[in-house]
Design a protein around this motif. Structure first.
Motif, PDB file in Angstrom:
ATOM      1  N   LEU A  60      -1.557  10.128  17.426  1.00 56.54           N
ATOM      2  CA  LEU A  60      -1.207   8.979  18.256  1.00 56.54           C
ATOM      3  C   LEU A  60      -2.288   8.714  19.296  1.00 56.54           C
ATOM      4  N   ARG A  61      -2.775   9.776  19.942  1.00 54.33           N
ATOM      5  CA  ARG A  61      -3.831   9.618  20.942  1.00 54.33           C
ATOM      6  C   ARG A  61      -5.096   9.037  20.317  1.00 54.33           C
ATOM      7  N   THR A  62      -5.395   9.472  19.104  1.00 52.98           N
ATOM      8  CA  THR A  62      -6.564   8.934  18.409  1.00 52.98           C
ATOM      9  C   THR A  62      -6.370   7.451  18.103  1.00 52.98           C
ATOM     10  N   LEU A  63      -5.171   7.092  17.642  1.00 52.15           N
ATOM     11  CA  LEU A  63      -4.883   5.686  17.350  1.00 52.15           C
ATOM     12  C   LEU A  63      -5.026   4.825  18.598  1.00 52.15           C
ATOM     13  N   LEU A  64      -4.565   5.335  19.732  1.00 53.30           N
ATOM     14  CA  LEU A  64      -4.648   4.563  20.971  1.00 53.30           C
ATOM     15  C   LEU A  64      -6.094   4.296  21.374  1.00 53.30           C
ATOM     16  N   VAL A  65      -6.988   5.238  21.081  1.00 51.85           N
ATOM     17  CA  VAL A  65      -8.405   5.035  21.396  1.00 51.85           C
ATOM     18  C   VAL A  65      -9.028   4.045  20.413  1.00 51.85           C
ATOM     19  N   ILE A  66      -8.718   4.206  19.127  1.00 54.30           N
ATOM     20  CA  ILE A  66      -9.291   3.338  18.094  1.00 54.30           C
ATOM     21  C   ILE A  66      -8.735   1.923  18.204  1.00 54.30           C
ATOM     22  N   MET A  67      -7.474   1.806  18.590  1.00 54.94           N
ATOM     23  CA  MET A  67      -6.787   0.516  18.609  1.00 54.94           C
ATOM     24  C   MET A  67      -7.551  -0.504  19.449  1.00 54.94           C
ATOM     25  N   GLY A  68      -7.656  -1.707  18.900  1.00 55.37           N
ATOM     26  CA  GLY A  68      -8.367  -2.766  19.616  1.00 55.37           C
ATOM     27  C   GLY A  68      -8.786  -3.901  18.704  1.00 55.37           C
ATOM     28  N   PRO A  69      -9.759  -3.664  17.822  1.00 58.85           N
ATOM     29  CA  PRO A  69     -10.249  -4.766  16.970  1.00 58.85           C
ATOM     30  C   PRO A  69      -9.143  -5.453  16.168  1.00 58.85           C
ATOM     31  N   GLY A  70      -8.270  -4.674  15.531  1.00 57.18           N
ATOM     32  CA  GLY A  70      -7.202  -5.267  14.729  1.00 57.18           C
ATOM     33  C   GLY A  70      -6.160  -5.973  15.578  1.00 57.18           C
ATOM     34  N   LEU A  71      -5.766  -5.354  16.675  1.00 57.61           N
ATOM     35  CA  LEU A  71      -4.769  -5.947  17.568  1.00 57.61           C
ATOM     36  C   LEU A  71      -5.300  -7.221  18.207  1.00 57.61           C
ATOM     37  N   ILE A  72      -6.529  -7.173  18.703  1.00 56.00           N
ATOM     38  CA  ILE A  72      -7.101  -8.331  19.399  1.00 56.00           C
ATOM     39  C   ILE A  72      -7.315  -9.503  18.442  1.00 56.00           C
ATOM     40  N   VAL A  73      -7.826  -9.221  17.239  1.00 61.95           N
ATOM     41  CA  VAL A  73      -8.080 -10.323  16.305  1.00 61.95           C
ATOM     42  C   VAL A  73      -6.782 -10.982  15.871  1.00 61.95           C
ATOM     43  N   MET A  74      -5.713 -10.199  15.740  1.00 62.50           N
ATOM     44  CA  MET A  74      -4.442 -10.780  15.327  1.00 62.50           C
ATOM     45  C   MET A  74      -3.768 -11.557  16.464  1.00 62.50           C
ATOM     46  N   VAL A  75      -3.781 -11.007  17.668  1.00 61.96           N
ATOM     47  CA  VAL A  75      -3.199 -11.737  18.800  1.00 61.96           C
ATOM     48  C   VAL A  75      -4.045 -12.970  19.112  1.00 61.96           C
ATOM     49  N   GLY A  76      -5.362 -12.848  18.957  1.00 63.97           N
ATOM     50  CA  GLY A  76      -6.235 -14.001  19.112  1.00 63.97           C
ATOM     51  C   GLY A  76      -5.938 -15.068  18.077  1.00 63.97           C
ATOM     52  N   ASP A  77      -5.362 -14.636  16.957  1.00 65.15           N
ATOM     53  CA  ASP A  77      -4.933 -15.559  15.914  1.00 65.15           C
ATOM     54  C   ASP A  77      -3.832 -16.485  16.417  1.00 65.15           C
TER      55      ASP A  77
END
Length: 582
Positions: A60-77
């Motif tokens: 989970l901690r690793t996911l929280l660090v990696i998280m960003g490009p996918g979340l941002i591109v989709m919300v930016g959608d």
């Protein structure tokens, strides 16, 4: 495994902004800022981290660090144009077009997962790969598409800012310049972490969609009925335009360029691809929930009122919600619109300037300061300034049509972008063991063909407005049959290529075959060795690779697609002009 918040300064290239030589010897990476620790909003993963994540907490901690490009591109959608398009669908058609969103989920994942692999494995942006693998002619075609649609898209983001803040009595001549300055200030700080934290803060504001939708008193039965495919009022050019607009705002070409470049800029490598895929799924869930919430708000508040079927623009939606709902409901919609506009403007502008750096081989990373990457930041500033100016000098009616037209343009141009994406993901010298499987190619082929059929239907309905629903349905059926025949031929051809790929142990160097098949290695050992080599595989220096041959048939097919899409773009513009002058 190390998680910390220290900022690692990027290694410096030899020239003042030039990236014409590889930043890492023997690799495709061109900008040295794209190599180093993964620095995210919520922590850091060191470049030399090879530890296994054994517990759910570590993962989970690793996911929280990696998280960003996918979340941002989709919300930016779900940007300002997206909010307006979903609200228009709800206000004019109720919940009868919700089914289009469900069908777009696999399209979103398949397209964006491919750019995740391309970015993590190659270490360069989407535009650079197209230029290097297909040549300057096709590269300029793709970049021209992107710059055209992105420039108009950013205009719609500022339209969203103006309409949202106008609800609170702030004039556009104050709100738009302030938004432009804020967007530049966040990007120009020379800190990837600070930029990502700002975007995460904006994304967190999406929580207001829940009370907004609940205040509209949605009906579960009517919402559920909307998941059944239907064409309210029959198929015609107006309905097809809104469907293509929903496709264009949900799956836009800029998303391919942004996410690949952002994965590269965050320094995500093949080892972390599975976490970036999870990041993508989180983003898809957020964008789908948000789209349904916006559509439901407009559908249920305007149902049975004089405003149903009378969409004008997002500002009109906010005022209508105030009139038929409450001031608080209108305010929540305005906040959602403002938030979407800021996230969208940031992401689309970055997608454009990332591509600018790829095209001209200049530094293009949020890790650099302005003095270290002037082309990147000046390009961003100019793009923001021009788009804001266009918004300020255009009238309200034209702004509404630009908002709908740009989404339709994105939908029409998407097949071309997806074709190049699929070709790159089948380019073994670039992706090695990470190339598409036969199943992935089948799904991608189906997606491309559906997008082409939608574009063809819109073209036909615009040219021949008297076409009946039955005639358009026959056209879709014929297109589906042709797609099945063509897909079958492609599958048969692909199986031969897949067989030779399997002989190469999914892309592992055949010089290791004897070692991998030695009696001392168990099946599990061989699998682990292959997986380790796969995770370590990176694209070699692009200039060292032979460009793939362009057969006459492939060239003819691409030229035909480009020619048709040019006609389709013109027809979309004609349709928008007709609506403007009606």
């Amino acid at each position: 495994m190390a998680f910390n918040s220290t900022r690692q300064a990027p290694e410096r290239d030899p020239g003042p902004g030039d990236t014409s030589t590889a930043a890492v010897a023997g690799s495709a990476v061109m900008d040295s800022a794209h190599v180093g620790d993964i620095v995210g909003a919520l922590g850091t993963i060191r470049q030399d981290d090879t530890g296994r994540r054994r517990t759910w907490w570590e993962r989970l901690r690793t996911l929280l660090v990696i998280m960003g490009p996918g979340l941002i591109v989709m919300v930016g959608d779900n940007d300002a144009g997206g909010v307006a398009t979903y609200a228009q669908a709800g206000q004019n058609y109720g919940m009868k077009l919700v089914w289009t969103l469900v069908l777009l989920i696999p399209v979103l994942y398949v397209n964006q997962e491919m750019v995740v692999r391309l970015g993590a494995v190659s270490g360069v942006g989407h535009a650079r790969l197209i230029f290097e693998r297909f040549g300057r002619f096709w590269g300029m075609f793709s970049v021209a598409d992107l710059f055209l649609v992105n420039s108009l898209t950013i205009v719609t983001e500022f339209i969203g800012v103006a309409l949202a803040l106008n609800y609170f009595g702030i004039p556009k001549y104050v709100s738009v310049p302030l938004a432009a300055v804020l967007l530049f200030a966040v990007v120009a700080g020379g800190s990837f972490r600070r930029w990502e934290r700002f975007l995460f803060a904006l994304i967190a504001l999406n929580v207001v969609m829940f009370p907004m939708a609940l205040m509209a008193h949605p009906k579960a039965g009517e919402t559920a009925a909307g998941f059944v495919p239907q064409f309210p009022g029959g198929l015609n050019s107006t309905l097809l335009l809104i469907i293509v607009a929903i496709v264009g705002t949900t799956v836009a070409p800029w998303q391919l360029f942004f996410q690949q470049s952002n994965v590269v800029d965050k320094r995500i490598t093949p080892r972390w691809i599975k976490y970036e895929r999870a990041d993508l799924w989180i983003g898809i869930a957020v964008v789908m929930i948000g789209a349904v919430a916006i559509m439901a708000t407009a559908a249920f508040v305007f149902q049975g009122t004089d405003l149903f079927g009378q969409f004008s623009d997002a500002g009109g939606v906010a005022d209508g919600l105030k009139q038929h709902g409450s001031h608080a409901l209108g305010a929540l919609f305005a906040i959602v619109l403002l938030d979407a506009a800021l996230v969208g403007a940031n992401a689309v502008s970055l997608a454009t300037t990332y591509t600018l750096g790829d095209t001209f081989k200049r530094r293009h990373s949020l890790h650099w300061k302005i003095s270290e990457a002037p082309v990147f930041y000046v390009g961003y500033a100019i793009l923001i300034a021009i788009s804001a100016t266009i918004m300020l000098v255009s009238d309200a009616h034209l702004q509404g049509l630009i908002t709908q037209g740009v989404q339709a343009l994105a939908g029409v141009l998407l097949p071309s972008a997806t074709v190049f994406l699929v070709l790159l993901c089948n380019d073994r010298p670039v992706l090695g063991p990470w190339v598409n499987t036969v199943k992935q190619n089948i799904v991608a082929g189906v997606i491309v063909w559906i997008l082409v059929l939608l574009s063809l239907a819109l073209t036909a309905a615009t040219f021949f407005p008297d076409l009946t629903t039955a005639q358009l349905e026959i056209g879709f059926a014929v297109g589906a049959v042709l797609g099945l025949i063509g897909g079958g031929l492609v599958v048969l051809r692909s199986r031969g290529s897949a067989a030779s790929a399997e002989a190469a142990f999914a892309g592992v160097d055949l010089t290791n075959v004897e070692e991998l098949t030695a009696p001392a290695l168990t099946k599990a050992d061989r699998r682990a060795r292959i997986e380790a080599e796969k995770m370590a595989w990176r694209t070699p220096a692009l200039e060292s690779l032979t460009r793939p041959p362009f057969s006459p048939l492939r060239k003819a097919g691409l030229l035909t697609l480009r020619g048709y899409l040019l006609i389709a773009v013109i027809l979309v513009i004609v349709k928008v002009v007709q609506m403007y002058t009606a």
